[in-house]
Design a protein around this motif. Structure first.
Motif, PDB file in Angstrom:
ATOM      1  N   UNK A 254       7.092  -7.822  -4.232  1.00  0.00           N
ATOM      2  CA  UNK A 254       6.670  -8.589  -5.406  1.00  0.00           C
ATOM      3  C   UNK A 254       6.282 -10.019  -5.044  1.00  0.00           C
ATOM      4  N   UNK A 255       6.910 -10.591  -4.026  1.00  0.00           N
ATOM      5  CA  UNK A 255       6.538 -11.943  -3.597  1.00  0.00           C
ATOM      6  C   UNK A 255       5.101 -11.980  -3.105  1.00  0.00           C
ATOM      7  N   UNK A 256       4.723 -10.974  -2.320  1.00  0.00           N
ATOM      8  CA  UNK A 256       3.337 -10.922  -1.829  1.00  0.00           C
ATOM      9  C   UNK A 256       2.352 -10.835  -2.992  1.00  0.00           C
ATOM     10  N   UNK A 257       2.700 -10.031  -4.003  1.00  0.00           N
ATOM     11  CA  UNK A 257       1.816  -9.890  -5.158  1.00  0.00           C
ATOM     12  C   UNK A 257       1.704 -11.203  -5.927  1.00  0.00           C
ATOM     13  N   UNK A 258       2.818 -11.901  -6.091  1.00  0.00           N
ATOM     14  CA  UNK A 258       2.798 -13.178  -6.813  1.00  0.00           C
ATOM     15  C   UNK A 258       1.920 -14.194  -6.103  1.00  0.00           C
ATOM     16  N   UNK A 259       2.096 -14.306  -4.792  1.00  0.00           N
ATOM     17  CA  UNK A 259       1.305 -15.268  -4.026  1.00  0.00           C
ATOM     18  C   UNK A 259      -0.173 -14.885  -4.064  1.00  0.00           C
ATOM     19  N   UNK A 288      -0.058  -0.450  -3.903  1.00  0.00           N
ATOM     20  CA  UNK A 288      -0.158   1.011  -3.823  1.00  0.00           C
ATOM     21  C   UNK A 288       0.429   1.520  -2.512  1.00  0.00           C
ATOM     22  N   UNK A 289       0.189   0.811  -1.433  1.00  0.00           N
ATOM     23  CA  UNK A 289       0.727   1.219  -0.145  1.00  0.00           C
ATOM     24  C   UNK A 289       2.250   1.148  -0.145  1.00  0.00           C
ATOM     25  N   UNK A 315      10.140  -1.951  -6.841  1.00  0.00           N
ATOM     26  CA  UNK A 315       9.590  -3.260  -6.470  1.00  0.00           C
ATOM     27  C   UNK A 315       8.094  -3.309  -6.722  1.00  0.00           C
ATOM     28  N   UNK A 316       7.397  -2.206  -6.467  1.00  0.00           N
ATOM     29  CA  UNK A 316       5.950  -2.161  -6.686  1.00  0.00           C
ATOM     30  C   UNK A 316       5.618  -2.276  -8.172  1.00  0.00           C
ATOM     31  N   UNK A 317       6.444  -1.667  -9.027  1.00  0.00           N
ATOM     32  CA  UNK A 317       6.221  -1.778 -10.468  1.00  0.00           C
ATOM     33  C   UNK A 317       6.351  -3.226 -10.927  1.00  0.00           C
ATOM     34  N   UNK A 318       7.347  -3.924 -10.393  1.00  0.00           N
ATOM     35  CA  UNK A 318       7.515  -5.343 -10.709  1.00  0.00           C
ATOM     36  C   UNK A 318       6.336  -6.151 -10.190  1.00  0.00           C
ATOM     37  N   UNK A 319       5.885  -5.833  -8.972  1.00  0.00           N
ATOM     38  CA  UNK A 319       4.753  -6.544  -8.378  1.00  0.00           C
ATOM     39  C   UNK A 319       3.483  -6.330  -9.199  1.00  0.00           C
ATOM     40  N   UNK A 320       3.313  -5.120  -9.705  1.00  0.00           N
ATOM     41  CA  UNK A 320       2.115  -4.825 -10.487  1.00  0.00           C
ATOM     42  C   UNK A 320       2.081  -5.652 -11.768  1.00  0.00           C
TER      43      UNK A 320
END
Length: 550
Positions: A254-259, A288-289, A315-320
């Motif tokens: 999720x950090x990567x998605x936020x940044x 997705x990966x 974690x991916x759901x939160x990142x999305x």
């Protein structure tokens, strides 16, 4: 557990193996409680100065009266103890420093400065090459606090600068000095300058710089920090697990998605729409990966693999969701010139989460409806004021926290040797350095640990180990991509299991480079390049190799 009292954290003041001297001959009128109230340690005895030993140890926390004036009286009574005059001189230093802390708490700043001068004068340790006494450094930090309170900002800054210059390769001492400076000079420019200075050694500060500049609206600068961020974790020890290690890997999704979402927004404000869209697409692909099951062919997933997949998908759901919030912010900014402020504020697809950090920016893009001229600017300025208030509150620090950050002492003569780890848990593998491969062939893991040295000393040794390794590869510089300071603990025993402290360890993930020929991809990180020669010049004499290696 709630900690109360000025002396609650004074147990973190310097300690060391006792200096040998003449046996005590008399006792003062001070009670055990007086010593404990003053510096958090027990009263001295005939064979013991009352101070616990080891970089991880401290006295029992004190739960008494928070009134510092009572503690000052206790310190004076304890300092009258005859045993402190000669044999237990280091305990005397501890008590005088503790008195200075209480005087700062009582706002007796001039008196605190006088006490700190007395503490420095009481030190009897011989000079060691490349070594600055932690007790003296603690005094310098406390002196800066008192000077700031007296309005002598220039002298306070000079005192903190002296700390950094005396031990420039300790991350923890830089952190403590920065916290003290920002407590008294919390303006944005000061914070950014100090974070940039610290980010050379501590890669985690790059994240702080990114979010700080983004929320401030310095989008071009935020993008430069985004391009330098690493989401790698330094390699740990096989069989050793930190209680947050696994969770940290999931949090990074999720950090990567936020940044990425925030970077895409920043690029859009700069007019780089292709770059913004590309950043967003890469973030979607990364999510997705992260949520994809491992390739197992016909084999069914094992229990551990199923648990890992579930954690990654959560974690991916939160990142999305976080990435979608940034997408709403970008869409709203694009539509803002055709909307009034009221329409923006009530828009059904306005951002609700982290992307509200840039609300001041997209509000400024709104058109005026003619009835409330300047409303968008007023609201935007109000949001920026709230950001500034929150920023100052986030870096506020009280006296107890400052005392907690003061450096613990080491012997100065028993510094760890610059040697490689052994292979046996009960042998030497808890002392020294190790070099390990990284997933990226351009990176390498370096760690240094010791069971007795302080965190500041272990940090310095790790940087020297890294510099020596890079030199052996024929290169002359390196960039810290990630770092982690670990307070090690071992669980020992049979039916009764106990937690035993095993000292400190600094783990570094570095990128070795040639300073004069950086790869184009690393040119933006040139300001963070550490030169091997500078590290070795500062530390090589301090950490000598073991006799067999000379």
């Amino acid at each position: 557990m709630r900690i109360m009292g000025w002396t609650a954290l004074l147990c973190l003041l310097p300690v060391e193996v006792l200096a040998q001297g003449a046996a005590p001959t008399a006792l003062s009128l001070a009670t055990d409680q007086d010593f404990y109230t003053c510096d958090g340690y027990f009263a001295p005895g005939l064979k013991y100065d009352g101070m616990q030993k080891g970089s991880w140890l401290g006295a029992t926390l004190y739960y008494g009266d928070k009134d510092p004036s009572a503690a000052i009286v206790a310190c004076d009574k304890a300092l009258a103890e005859p045993m402190l005059a000669d044999r237990y001189w280091l305990r005397r230093v501890s008590l005088i420093q503790a008195k200075a802390v209480h005087q700062i708490g009582a706002k007796a700043y001039a008196e605190a400065l006088a006490s700190l001068d007395r503490a420095d004068a009481a030190l009897r340790r011989p000079a060691v090459a490349g070594y600055q006494d932690p007790a003296r450094i603690a005094s310098q930090m406390l002196r800066a606090v008192a000077l700031y309170e007296l309005g002598s900002g220039a002298e306070a800054r000079a005192s903190l600068r002296a700390v950094i210059e005396s031990r420039p390769w300790s991350i923890s001492l830089r952190n403590a000095s920065r916290a003290i400076a920002l407590r008294h000079e919390p303006d944005y420019a000061m914070q950014k300058a100090l974070l940039r200075e610290g980010a050379v050694q501590d890669a985690a500060l790059l994240r702080m710089l990114f979010w700080l500049t983004l929320a401030k609206g310095d989008f071009a600068e935020a993008v430069t920090y985004s391009r330098q961020l690493s989401f790698d974790i330094p390699r740990g020890r096989i069989g050793w697990t930190g209680y947050t290690d696994e969770q940290r890997r999931y949090d990074l999704i999720s950090e990567r998605a936020s940044v990425a979402g925030a970077t895409a927004y920043a690029l859009a404000t700069l007019g780089d729409m292709p770059g913004s869209e590309g950043e967003y697409r890469r973030a979607l692909a990364d999510i997705e990966d992260a949520a994809s099951p491992p390739a197992q062919g016909e084999r069914a997933l094992g229990r551990a693999e199923r648990q890992d997949l579930e954690q990654r998908r959560n974690a991916a759901a939160k990142a999305r969701l976080q990435l979608q919030d940034w997408k709403r912010a970008m869409d709203l900014r694009r539509a803002a010139p055709g909307l009034t402020v009221d329409q923006l504020r009530s828009h059904p697809d306005r951002p609700q989460g982290q992307a509200m950090a840039v609300a001041a920016d997209f509000l400024r893009q709104a058109r005026s409806d003619g009835t409330q001229p300047g409303l968008a600017t007023q609201l935007s300025d109000s949001l920026r004021e709230r950001f500034e208030q929150g920023r100052r509150e986030a870096i506020a620090i009280d006296l107890m926290r400052i005392v907690e950050m003061l450096p613990r002492i080491d012997s100065g003569t028993g510094l760890p040797a610059m040697r490689g780890e052994g292979s046996s848990f009960f042998g030497t593998d808890m002392r020294g350095f190790a070099v390990r491969k990284a997933d990226d062939p351009n990176l390498v893991n370096i760690r240094f640990g010791d069971v007795a040295a302080t965190s500041a000393t272990v940090e310095e040794a790790a940087f020297l180990a890294a510099a020596n390794y890079v030199e052996r590869q024929g290169l002359d510089g390196f960039i810290v991509e990630a770092n982690e300071l670990v307070r090690r603990t071992a669980i020992v025993g049979g039916y009764t299991r106990n937690s035993e402290p095993m000292g400190w360890e600094l783990r570094l993930l570095i990128r070795p480079v040639t300073v004069a020929a950086l790869p184009p991809s690393e040119e933006a990180s040139r300001w963070r390049v550490i030169k091997v020669a500078e590290v070795q010049a500062a530390l090589a004499r301090k950490f000598a190799p073991p006799p067999s290696a000379k």
